[in-house]
Write an enzyme that holds these catalytic residues in place. Structure first.
Site, PDB file in Angstrom:
ATOM      1  N   ARG A   1       0.819  -1.212   0.000  1.00 24.52           N
ATOM      2  CA  ARG A   1       0.000   0.000   0.000  1.00 24.52           C
ATOM      3  C   ARG A   1       0.858   1.269   0.000  1.00 24.52           C
ATOM      4  NH1 ARG A   1      -5.344  -1.529   2.396  1.00 24.52           N
ATOM      5  NH2 ARG A   1      -5.696   0.671   2.836  1.00 24.52           N
TER       6      ARG A   1
ATOM      7  N   TYR B   1       0.569   4.361  -2.467  1.00 23.11           N
ATOM      8  CA  TYR B   1      -0.473   5.347  -2.194  1.00 23.11           C
ATOM      9  C   TYR B   1      -0.175   6.106  -0.905  1.00 23.11           C
ATOM     10  CZ  TYR B   1      -5.221   7.251  -1.752  1.00 23.11           C
ATOM     11  OH  TYR B   1      -6.305   8.081  -1.647  1.00 23.11           O
TER      12      TYR B   1
ATOM     13  N   LYS C   1       1.046   9.996  -1.005  1.00 22.07           N
ATOM     14  CA  LYS C   1       0.260  11.090  -0.429  1.00 22.07           C
ATOM     15  C   LYS C   1       1.064  11.848   0.632  1.00 22.07           C
ATOM     16  CE  LYS C   1      -3.894  10.784  -2.415  1.00 22.07           C
ATOM     17  NZ  LYS C   1      -4.549  11.910  -3.122  1.00 22.07           N
TER      18      LYS C   1
ATOM     19  N   VAL D   1     -14.769  -0.981   0.347  1.00 22.59           N
ATOM     20  CA  VAL D   1     -15.629  -1.905   1.090  1.00 22.59           C
ATOM     21  C   VAL D   1     -17.118  -1.668   0.818  1.00 22.59           C
ATOM     22  CG1 VAL D   1     -15.545  -0.487   3.203  1.00 22.59           C
ATOM     23  CG2 VAL D   1     -16.053  -2.931   3.350  1.00 22.59           C
TER      24      VAL D   1
ATOM     25  N   ARG E   1     -14.016   1.017  10.491  1.00 26.94           N
ATOM     26  CA  ARG E   1     -13.904   2.136   9.559  1.00 26.94           C
ATOM     27  C   ARG E   1     -14.960   3.175   9.938  1.00 26.94           C
ATOM     28  NH1 ARG E   1     -10.091  -0.506   8.827  1.00 26.94           N
ATOM     29  NH2 ARG E   1      -9.199  -1.320   6.877  1.00 26.94           N
TER      30      ARG E   1
ATOM     31  N   GLN F   1      -7.953  -0.091  12.670  1.00 23.61           N
ATOM     32  CA  GLN F   1      -8.900   0.913  13.136  1.00 23.61           C
ATOM     33  C   GLN F   1      -8.764   2.164  12.284  1.00 23.61           C
ATOM     34  OE1 GLN F   1      -7.484   1.047  17.317  1.00 23.61           O
ATOM     35  NE2 GLN F   1      -9.603   0.624  17.880  1.00 23.61           N
TER      36      GLN F   1
END
Length: 352
Positions: free
Chosen positions: A148, A151, A155, A193, A217, A282
């Site tokens: 990941r 990304y 950022k 999701v 989330r 979380q």
């Protein structure tokens, strides 16, 4: 404190994406001229179909990593780069280029035009957080070489560039960290999701959950997010961010799957798979600063937002999946021969 803006010429990079198209629409309703920059690698012209005939809307079809030859822009919202893990991990080098080189092109344009520029950063800069909820002062827990990272670190680097252009050149900048956002125009199958759960619920197939579903989330409805972006852009020049924008209403993924299945009247059941690498356990924003500095807090509850999203999905026949460039893009754009599709050049500047 925010001000009521006078009509402006505004560039939205990634303007044909899910969030970008809603932002373009809102800016037009407020009387601005809008230039949408998109290469349709993940965005779709169908998202901006209702805007194509608007006299104040124009399209610049190009990659954000290439020089942007616009002549006069008052504000820039940099939303370029897909937020879908499925897509951004498919071509990680291009994801890094979009986040880093794209940010540099946007900042250089802002410097030339003396435009105010907003960076749409992400909650992913916090990685798999060790602090909960996440305040802006938390520096994060990011794996810089994980799947990941293209990304997350892209950022983070973009935030650095924005801060340094502000310090070195006095550029007027705004940085927001966007937490999970959802609503109409999300594309089923893009790996996020809510869109994935709705797609499985409609098809009656297993709802994929990575891990045991206890990971949490928080989801912000798109109209609330657009409102936050506008408030940040038009806030006092001294407010540069970063500011968290998101809904602190927290839910675990398994409960979300059951909620969506019930809403859709679907028999789709959870199907569990191993937890994905670096997937946050979380995610919940601390939005105290956004409330203090912008007077912003989300207004749409998760239940209401999900019902609105599902209603849109039911109205959409055979929704596309976010698996790459939209094959219908050229045909749709050819159907609007009067649409301004342009790239202003240095030669145009010389003639002006």
């Amino acid at each position: 404190m925010t001000t009521t803006p006078s009509p402006k010429r505004i560039l939205v990079t990634g303007g044909a994406g899910f969030l970008g198209s809603h932002l373009c629409e809102r800016l037009l309703t407020e009387g601005h001229q809008v230039v949408c920059l998109d290469n349709f690698s993940s965005g779709s012209p169908h998202n901006i179909a209702a805007l194509l005939g608007h006299p104040a809307f124009s399209l610049l079809q190009q990659d954000v990593v290439d020089p942007i030859g616009l002549l006069q822009i008052d504000q820039i919202y940099n939303l370029a780069c897909t937020a879908s893990p499925q897509l951004y991990q498919r071509n990680p080098v291009q994801t890094l280029k979009t986040n880093v080189l794209g940010a540099m092109q946007v900042l250089d344009l802002a410097l030339r035009c003396r435009a105010r520029v907003l960076q749409a950063s992400t909650s992913e800069v916090y990685g798999d957080p060790l602090v909960h909820p996440q305040p802006e002062g938390y520096l994060g827990n990011v794996n810089p070489i994980g799947p990941r990272a293209c990304y997350d670190e892209g950022k983070r680097c973009a935030e650095t560039l924005f801060a340094d252009y502000h310090r070195q050149h006095g550029l007027s900048i705004k940085i927001v960290r966007i937490f999970n956002t959802y609503g109409p125009r999300m594309l089923p199958g893009d790996g996020r999701v809510i869109s994935s759960f709705f797609a499985h619920a409609q098809q009656g197939t297993g709802m994929a959950i990575y891990g045991d579903g206890s990971q949490t989330r928080s989801f912000c409805y798109v109209s609330d997010m657009v409102d936050g972006l506008l408030r940040m852009m038009n806030s006092d020049v001294t407010i540069t961010g970063p500011l968290n924008l998101g809904n602190p209403e927290e839910i675990d993924v398994l409960s979300l799957a059951r909620k969506i299945a019930a809403l859709a009247g679907s028999a789709a059941a959870p199907v569990f798979s191993p937890r994905q690498p670096d997937d946050p356990r979380q995610r919940k924003p601390d939005i105290s600063l956004a409330w203090q500095q912008l007077g912003w807090a989300p207004q749409v509850s998760l239940d209401h937002g999900l019902s609105q999203t599902y209603a849109q999905l039911q109205r959409t026949a055979a929704p596309a999946t976010d698996t790459g460039p939209d094959p219908g893009a050229d045909a749709l754009l050819r159907g609007h021969p009067g649409l301004p599709i342009f790239a202003e050049s240095a030669a145009s500047t010389a003639r002006a």
